[in-house]
Enzyme design. Sequence first.
Site, PDB file in Angstrom:
ATOM      1  N   TYR A 189       0.835  -1.220   0.000  1.00  0.00           N
ATOM      2  CA  TYR A 189       0.000   0.000   0.000  1.00  0.00           C
ATOM      3  C   TYR A 189       0.867   1.267   0.000  1.00  0.00           C
ATOM      4  CZ  TYR A 189      -3.551  -3.324   1.741  1.00  0.00           C
ATOM      5  OH  TYR A 189      -4.378  -4.404   1.918  1.00  0.00           O
ATOM      6  N   HIS A 226       1.315 -11.440   2.391  1.00  0.00           N
ATOM      7  CA  HIS A 226       0.176 -10.795   1.733  1.00  0.00           C
ATOM      8  C   HIS A 226      -0.561 -11.751   0.788  1.00  0.00           C
ATOM      9  CE1 HIS A 226      -1.270  -6.529   0.508  1.00  0.00           C
ATOM     10  NE2 HIS A 226      -2.232  -7.381   0.330  1.00  0.00           N
TER      11      HIS A 226
HETATM   12  N1  LIG Z   1      -5.158  -8.833   1.956  1.00  0.00           N
HETATM   13  C1  LIG Z   1      -5.572  -8.402   0.797  1.00  0.00           C
HETATM   14  O1  LIG Z   1      -5.240  -8.951  -0.261  1.00  0.00           O
HETATM   15  C2  LIG Z   1      -6.488  -7.210   0.743  1.00  0.00           C
HETATM   16  C3  LIG Z   1      -7.156  -6.894  -0.450  1.00  0.00           C
HETATM   17  C4  LIG Z   1      -8.012  -5.793  -0.459  1.00  0.00           C
HETATM   18  C5  LIG Z   1      -8.173  -5.052   0.706  1.00  0.00           C
HETATM   19  N2  LIG Z   1      -7.500  -5.373   1.855  1.00  0.00           N
HETATM   20  C6  LIG Z   1      -7.669  -4.591   3.096  1.00  0.00           C
HETATM   21  O2  LIG Z   1      -9.067  -4.574   3.388  1.00  0.00           O
HETATM   22  C7  LIG Z   1      -9.474  -3.214   3.559  1.00  0.00           C
HETATM   23  C8  LIG Z   1     -10.935  -3.065   3.185  1.00  0.00           C
HETATM   24  O3  LIG Z   1     -11.138  -3.352   1.824  1.00  0.00           O
HETATM   25  P1  LIG Z   1     -11.380  -2.192   0.744  1.00  0.00           P
HETATM   26  O4  LIG Z   1     -10.827  -0.922   1.276  1.00  0.00           O
HETATM   27  O5  LIG Z   1     -10.830  -2.683  -0.532  1.00  0.00           O
HETATM   28  O6  LIG Z   1     -12.930  -2.141   0.572  1.00  0.00           O
HETATM   29  P2  LIG Z   1     -14.221  -2.088   1.558  1.00  0.00           P
HETATM   30  O7  LIG Z   1     -13.846  -1.738   2.947  1.00  0.00           O
HETATM   31  O8  LIG Z   1     -15.002  -3.333   1.309  1.00  0.00           O
HETATM   32  O9  LIG Z   1     -15.059  -0.938   0.879  1.00  0.00           O
HETATM   33  C9  LIG Z   1     -14.624   0.356   0.832  1.00  0.00           C
HETATM   34  C10 LIG Z   1     -15.701   1.146   0.108  1.00  0.00           C
HETATM   35  O10 LIG Z   1     -16.924   1.075   0.843  1.00  0.00           O
HETATM   36  C11 LIG Z   1     -17.378   2.395   1.150  1.00  0.00           C
HETATM   37  N3  LIG Z   1     -17.959   2.339   2.507  1.00  0.00           N
HETATM   38  C12 LIG Z   1     -17.293   2.195   3.682  1.00  0.00           C
HETATM   39  N4  LIG Z   1     -18.159   2.175   4.719  1.00  0.00           N
HETATM   40  C13 LIG Z   1     -19.404   2.310   4.189  1.00  0.00           C
HETATM   41  C14 LIG Z   1     -20.704   2.352   4.750  1.00  0.00           C
HETATM   42  N5  LIG Z   1     -20.909   2.263   6.053  1.00  0.00           N
HETATM   43  N6  LIG Z   1     -21.753   2.509   3.891  1.00  0.00           N
HETATM   44  C15 LIG Z   1     -21.575   2.610   2.561  1.00  0.00           C
HETATM   45  N7  LIG Z   1     -20.363   2.559   1.963  1.00  0.00           N
HETATM   46  C16 LIG Z   1     -19.268   2.412   2.780  1.00  0.00           C
HETATM   47  C17 LIG Z   1     -16.170   3.297   1.047  1.00  0.00           C
HETATM   48  O11 LIG Z   1     -16.513   4.572   0.594  1.00  0.00           O
HETATM   49  P3  LIG Z   1     -16.240   5.904   1.490  1.00  0.00           P
HETATM   50  O12 LIG Z   1     -14.771   5.973   1.680  1.00  0.00           O
HETATM   51  O13 LIG Z   1     -16.780   6.990   0.640  1.00  0.00           O
HETATM   52  O14 LIG Z   1     -17.012   5.709   2.770  1.00  0.00           O
HETATM   53  C18 LIG Z   1     -15.331   2.584  -0.026  1.00  0.00           C
HETATM   54  O15 LIG Z   1     -15.754   3.000  -1.315  1.00  0.00           O
HETATM   55  C19 LIG Z   1      -8.500  -2.438   2.666  1.00  0.00           C
HETATM   56  O16 LIG Z   1      -8.516  -1.052   2.912  1.00  0.00           O
HETATM   57  C20 LIG Z   1      -7.224  -3.134   3.003  1.00  0.00           C
HETATM   58  O17 LIG Z   1      -6.715  -2.663   4.242  1.00  0.00           O
HETATM   59  C21 LIG Z   1      -6.674  -6.446   1.877  1.00  0.00           C
END
Ligand SMILES: NC(=O)c1ccc[n+]([C@@H]2O[C@H](COP(=O)([O-])OP(=O)(O)OC[C@H]3O[C@@H](n4cnc5c(N)ncnc54)[C@H](OP(=O)(O)O)[C@@H]3O)[C@@H](O)[C@H]2O)c1
Length: 271
Positions: free
Chosen positions: A57, A118
């Site tokens: 990241y 990862h």
């Molecule tokens: N290990 C891996 O391979 C891997 C892969 C992907 C992600 N990750 C980790 O997992 C974390 C979470 O996944 P992600 O960031 O990809 O996606 P996520 O948390 O599933 O979704 C983020 C999206 O949802 C929206 N959101 C958040 N809370 C909300 C709510 N209460 N109501 C409506 N919409 C909402 C956000 O918009 P707003 O910002 O406008 O609220 C953003 O567009 C990442 O940040 C990362 O740390 C790990």
Amino acid sequence: MFTFKLNDQHELPAIGSGTNTFGKENRDYIGEINYDTTPIESAIKVGYRRFDSAISYRNEAVLSLGIKQSEIPRNELFITSKLPGREGYIESREQVIAAIQSSLTALDTDYIDLYLIHRPWDDMKQVLMVWKIFEEYQQKGIFKSIGVSNFNEEQLQYLIDHSDTVPAVNQIESNPSNFNDELIDYCQSQGIVAEAWGPFHKMSDHQIEVLTEIGKPYHKSWAQVLLRYQLDRGVAVIPKSHSSKRQASNLDVFDFTLSDDDRQKIKKLSN
Ligand SMILES: NC(=O)c1ccc[n+]([C@@H]2O[C@H](COP(=O)([O-])OP(=O)(O)OC[C@H]3O[C@@H](n4cnc5c(N)ncnc54)[C@H](OP(=O)(O)O)[C@@H]3O)[C@@H](O)[C@H]2O)c1
């Protein structure tokens, strides 16, 4: 904060903040790092004490800056970071150690609460070499807990069969389009805490509608219903939001109870 006990006896805060677009231009995963700590500071302000970062990241230093500005003591925070499972990081002991040191330096800390591989790659003997280095760092107390991400059952079983340490966590995709139920069941049968990344990824209108209806009697949003569902079945979550309001609402999920009927409806969303 509600916690899950890990197999090494450490406590994992059940809800953490994702960070993969924090501190980046246009809130874009591949955007330039701009050191904007706003979402980290607001997350801490509304109650988050756990953050999920990764070398990939490129924002470990942004996280460290945001944490410093909050003045919350290090021992009240839980930081996860991850070693990339790719060329340049995993081919030799020296590369792995240099990468770990780069995380410690960027995070400006002398220990990391949870360090993950990862993603797996084809050469499981090499994955094991990396895992054994993680074990050394855990023995030294530099990593409190060690785990993996995006590992399937066979890859987890390989580590279990060939090392002394069962991963504490497997961080995997889990959302209504891909709940990953079988893998979660397997993790839990081995004492591995499954943690859902992308908890809100790929949501269809229909899925949002069903969850919204379930949430109405409890005055909870579709997102809160979904997070509570995961937590109830022992799955940790790391939702990410740049909005302070949504960050707060994603933590506010413990004052209602889903019925068996609700849970059945949510489970079926994956079909
Ligand atoms: N290990 C891996 O391979 C891997 C892969 C992907 C992600 N990750 C980790 O997992 C974390 C979470 O996944 P992600 O960031 O990809 O996606 P996520 O948390 O599933 O979704 C983020 C999206 O949802 C929206 N959101 C958040 N809370 C909300 C709510 N209460 N109501 C409506 N919409 C909402 C956000 O918009 P707003 O910002 O406008 O609220 C953003 O567009 C990442 O940040 C990362 O740390 C790990």
